[in-house]
Design a protein around this motif. Sequence first.
Motif, PDB file in Angstrom:
ATOM      1  N   VAL A 174     -33.456 -13.940 -31.013  1.00 49.32           N
ATOM      2  CA  VAL A 174     -33.656 -12.637 -31.585  1.00 49.32           C
ATOM      3  C   VAL A 174     -32.916 -11.836 -30.638  1.00 49.32           C
ATOM      4  CG1 VAL A 174     -35.692 -10.976 -31.709  1.00 49.32           C
ATOM      5  CG2 VAL A 174     -35.712 -13.378 -32.558  1.00 49.32           C
ATOM      6  N   GLN A 175     -32.757 -11.946 -29.301  1.00 47.22           N
ATOM      7  CA  GLN A 175     -32.457 -10.971 -28.451  1.00 47.22           C
ATOM      8  C   GLN A 175     -30.921 -10.838 -28.561  1.00 47.22           C
ATOM      9  OE1 GLN A 175     -32.719 -12.406 -24.279  1.00 47.22           O
ATOM     10  NE2 GLN A 175     -32.425 -10.008 -23.609  1.00 47.22           N
ATOM     11  N   LYS A 176     -30.241 -12.085 -28.966  1.00 48.78           N
ATOM     12  CA  LYS A 176     -28.754 -12.003 -28.969  1.00 48.78           C
ATOM     13  C   LYS A 176     -28.436 -10.947 -29.957  1.00 48.78           C
ATOM     14  CE  LYS A 176     -28.040 -15.868 -32.373  1.00 48.78           C
ATOM     15  NZ  LYS A 176     -27.612 -17.334 -32.439  1.00 48.78           N
ATOM     16  N   SER A 177     -29.065 -10.570 -30.991  1.00 47.55           N
ATOM     17  CA  SER A 177     -28.758  -9.696 -31.931  1.00 47.55           C
ATOM     18  C   SER A 177     -28.716  -8.110 -31.270  1.00 47.55           C
ATOM     19  CB  SER A 177     -29.845  -9.707 -33.193  1.00 47.55           C
ATOM     20  OG  SER A 177     -29.598 -10.776 -33.892  1.00 47.55           O
ATOM     21  N   LEU A 178     -29.418  -8.188 -30.239  1.00 48.63           N
ATOM     22  CA  LEU A 178     -29.503  -6.566 -29.830  1.00 48.63           C
ATOM     23  C   LEU A 178     -28.836  -6.542 -28.312  1.00 48.63           C
ATOM     24  CD1 LEU A 178     -33.253  -6.255 -30.643  1.00 48.63           C
ATOM     25  CD2 LEU A 178     -31.571  -5.066 -31.745  1.00 48.63           C
ATOM     26  N   ASN A 179     -28.196  -5.640 -28.268  1.00 49.45           N
ATOM     27  CA  ASN A 179     -27.694  -5.179 -26.542  1.00 49.45           C
ATOM     28  C   ASN A 179     -28.814  -4.448 -26.186  1.00 49.45           C
ATOM     29  OD1 ASN A 179     -25.848  -5.094 -24.683  1.00 49.45           O
ATOM     30  ND2 ASN A 179     -24.719  -3.315 -25.455  1.00 49.45           N
ATOM     31  N   LEU A 180     -29.829  -5.186 -25.746  1.00 49.55           N
ATOM     32  CA  LEU A 180     -30.675  -4.309 -25.099  1.00 49.55           C
ATOM     33  C   LEU A 180     -31.572  -5.431 -24.310  1.00 49.55           C
ATOM     34  CD1 LEU A 180     -32.523  -2.609 -28.081  1.00 49.55           C
ATOM     35  CD2 LEU A 180     -31.303  -1.501 -26.281  1.00 49.55           C
ATOM     36  N   THR A 220     -37.041  -5.432 -21.778  1.00 47.96           N
ATOM     37  CA  THR A 220     -38.171  -4.542 -21.898  1.00 47.96           C
ATOM     38  C   THR A 220     -38.410  -4.017 -23.084  1.00 47.96           C
ATOM     39  OG1 THR A 220     -36.627  -3.124 -20.832  1.00 47.96           O
ATOM     40  CG2 THR A 220     -38.184  -4.101 -19.458  1.00 47.96           C
ATOM     41  N   ALA A 221     -37.201  -3.905 -23.933  1.00 51.29           N
ATOM     42  CA  ALA A 221     -37.192  -3.178 -25.301  1.00 51.29           C
ATOM     43  C   ALA A 221     -38.360  -4.171 -26.058  1.00 51.29           C
ATOM     44  CB  ALA A 221     -36.060  -3.404 -25.993  1.00 51.29           C
ATOM     45  N   PHE A 222     -38.524  -5.296 -25.792  1.00 47.69           N
ATOM     46  CA  PHE A 222     -39.408  -6.033 -26.950  1.00 47.69           C
ATOM     47  C   PHE A 222     -41.067  -5.857 -26.479  1.00 47.69           C
ATOM     48  CE2 PHE A 222     -35.606  -8.087 -26.997  1.00 47.69           C
ATOM     49  CZ  PHE A 222     -35.421  -8.752 -28.270  1.00 47.69           C
ATOM     50  N   LEU A 223     -41.341  -5.111 -25.356  1.00 51.18           N
ATOM     51  CA  LEU A 223     -42.643  -4.879 -25.112  1.00 51.18           C
ATOM     52  C   LEU A 223     -43.302  -3.710 -25.657  1.00 51.18           C
ATOM     53  CD1 LEU A 223     -42.516  -5.153 -21.265  1.00 51.18           C
ATOM     54  CD2 LEU A 223     -43.253  -6.712 -22.535  1.00 51.18           C
ATOM     55  N   ILE A 264     -38.398  -0.929 -29.878  1.00 53.63           N
ATOM     56  CA  ILE A 264     -36.891  -1.229 -29.869  1.00 53.63           C
ATOM     57  C   ILE A 264     -36.253  -0.002 -30.131  1.00 53.63           C
ATOM     58  CG2 ILE A 264     -34.920  -2.072 -31.191  1.00 53.63           C
ATOM     59  CD1 ILE A 264     -36.600  -4.852 -30.872  1.00 53.63           C
ATOM     60  N   SER A 265     -36.712   0.616 -31.552  1.00 53.34           N
ATOM     61  CA  SER A 265     -36.194   2.037 -32.105  1.00 53.34           C
ATOM     62  C   SER A 265     -36.229   3.140 -30.787  1.00 53.34           C
ATOM     63  CB  SER A 265     -36.824   2.474 -33.119  1.00 53.34           C
ATOM     64  OG  SER A 265     -36.720   1.385 -34.251  1.00 53.34           O
ATOM     65  N   GLN A 266     -37.180   3.190 -30.121  1.00 54.89           N
ATOM     66  CA  GLN A 266     -37.347   4.284 -29.261  1.00 54.89           C
ATOM     67  C   GLN A 266     -36.430   3.915 -28.168  1.00 54.89           C
ATOM     68  OE1 GLN A 266     -41.457   5.707 -28.399  1.00 54.89           O
ATOM     69  NE2 GLN A 266     -42.260   4.060 -29.799  1.00 54.89           N
ATOM     70  N   LYS A 267     -36.174   2.730 -27.624  1.00 50.59           N
ATOM     71  CA  LYS A 267     -35.241   2.597 -26.677  1.00 50.59           C
ATOM     72  C   LYS A 267     -33.669   2.767 -26.957  1.00 50.59           C
ATOM     73  CE  LYS A 267     -37.445   0.324 -23.241  1.00 50.59           C
ATOM     74  NZ  LYS A 267     -37.346   0.521 -21.720  1.00 50.59           N
ATOM     75  N   ILE A 268     -33.315   2.415 -28.343  1.00 50.82           N
ATOM     76  CA  ILE A 268     -32.180   2.840 -28.773  1.00 50.82           C
ATOM     77  C   ILE A 268     -31.697   4.341 -28.842  1.00 50.82           C
ATOM     78  CG2 ILE A 268     -30.343   2.504 -30.786  1.00 50.82           C
ATOM     79  CD1 ILE A 268     -31.770  -0.091 -31.380  1.00 50.82           C
ATOM     80  N   LEU A 269     -32.987   4.944 -29.526  1.00 53.88           N
ATOM     81  CA  LEU A 269     -32.712   6.490 -29.522  1.00 53.88           C
ATOM     82  C   LEU A 269     -32.666   7.137 -28.158  1.00 53.88           C
ATOM     83  CD1 LEU A 269     -35.197   7.070 -32.587  1.00 53.88           C
ATOM     84  CD2 LEU A 269     -32.988   7.699 -32.595  1.00 53.88           C
ATOM     85  N   LEU A 270     -33.335   6.844 -27.259  1.00 49.48           N
ATOM     86  CA  LEU A 270     -33.341   7.427 -25.657  1.00 49.48           C
ATOM     87  C   LEU A 270     -31.840   6.970 -25.319  1.00 49.48           C
ATOM     88  CD1 LEU A 270     -34.512   8.603 -23.287  1.00 49.48           C
ATOM     89  CD2 LEU A 270     -35.203   6.647 -22.823  1.00 49.48           C
ATOM     90  N   ALA A 271     -31.264   5.992 -25.396  1.00 46.11           N
ATOM     91  CA  ALA A 271     -29.931   5.626 -25.142  1.00 46.11           C
ATOM     92  C   ALA A 271     -28.861   6.516 -25.709  1.00 46.11           C
ATOM     93  CB  ALA A 271     -29.458   4.033 -25.394  1.00 46.11           C
TER      94      ALA A 271
END
Length: 431
Positions: free
Chosen positions: A71-77, A80-83, A315-322
């Motif tokens: 799962v994680q390998k699909s995301l460059n995050l 903590t984005a999974f919490l 995850i969406s919130q982390k991506i948007l913040l970045a």
Amino acid sequence: MNLNPLAAALNADLEANGASILQMLSQKGKNIFFPSKGILGQGAEAKGKEINATIGTALEDDGSPLVLPCVQKSLNLPKTAFLYAPSYGNPDLRDAWKAQILRKNPSLAGKNFSRPVVSAALTHAISVAGYLFLDPGDKVIIPDLYWDNYELVFENAYGAKIETYNTFKNGGFDIDALEAALEKDGIGKKVLLLNFPNNPTGYTATEEEAKKITEVLVRAAEKGNKVVALLDDAYFGLVYEDGVTRESLFTKLVDAHKNLLAVKLDGPTKEDYVWGFRVGFISFGFKGATAEQLKALESKAAGAVRGNISNAPSISQKILLAAYQSPEYVQEKEAKYAVLKKRYDIIKETLASHPEYKEAFEPMPFNSGYFMCVKPKGVDAEAVREELLKNYSTGTIMLKGLLRLAFSAVPTSKLPQLFDNVYRAVLALTK
């Protein structure tokens, strides 16, 4: 139902200094609270302890989230984005979105409004507003050209009744019809929703119309009405003509009157082209609001989120913040706006260069957003929609006797063909 002491404390804050906000809340809104003393509160107290056996997450022995590598390998995050995100939303994202609201609405400088609470996209923000402000049988005043999902939220979910008024008069927004709708049924609680740019019509109030709308709402509040103005700003910023208001009505209403509560419902879905992220925001403001009162409204909104979905996607919130912290963000957003503005310009040119189209359909006023509407002449709109599907390989949406054309989704080169297809389909049905 016994009122929880936490809800009672929030209600007391909302009544402080003679404020009338509590009177605007539904019974659910009065009852709701954020459970700061429950699992979440106890978990917060245990944060940083050597052993923390409070929150229902799974951690590795080193304290990092227990995550499947596939799962994680699909995301460059980071992990903590999974919490879980807080029910109020990622605090850094809340601050970043408020900063964006201020940047995009410079008239808000120096004005007081709440920290945005994160919802699971704008539809959920609308639902949270329904939870807080609508009891069964309450009316929601909306222009008669509106997004049909309001029916599911307000009527089916909360038992309220949508009451409509005429949208357009003389090529602009029908402000007189809005005022008449507010005056109906005497003095009381008035909940209304304004959606600019409007779905389905793609219309935004002009600067003069925005001023007059504000005056109408203030007059209603001055008469003793408790006015809740829900502002659906889903397509905010996508304005294509001079003279059209480029700021949210929130800027004018947030400090307009003590009996007027402005509720801004917005998010990145359409603004930032992240339809599947499912992140939205709800913000509050009224004249004379104290920090405690705004916090109380935030807590009630967060309580409604907690009791419904727990929290919006982390995850969406982390991506948007970045993205919002990226130096390229503003420039990239301007480039995407230019794509839609070009399509809008081509539509205007196409309609101007084909006067014969007026024989078959009438374009509704439009100046912004993702959509525009046409009204077929001499034939049922649904029949035209079906004809377009059957013989012209063209899909449209039929709403309220109009055809909604989402130019946001049509390749620029095919826009002239779209309108020619509508023209030919109407003629084929009227011969």
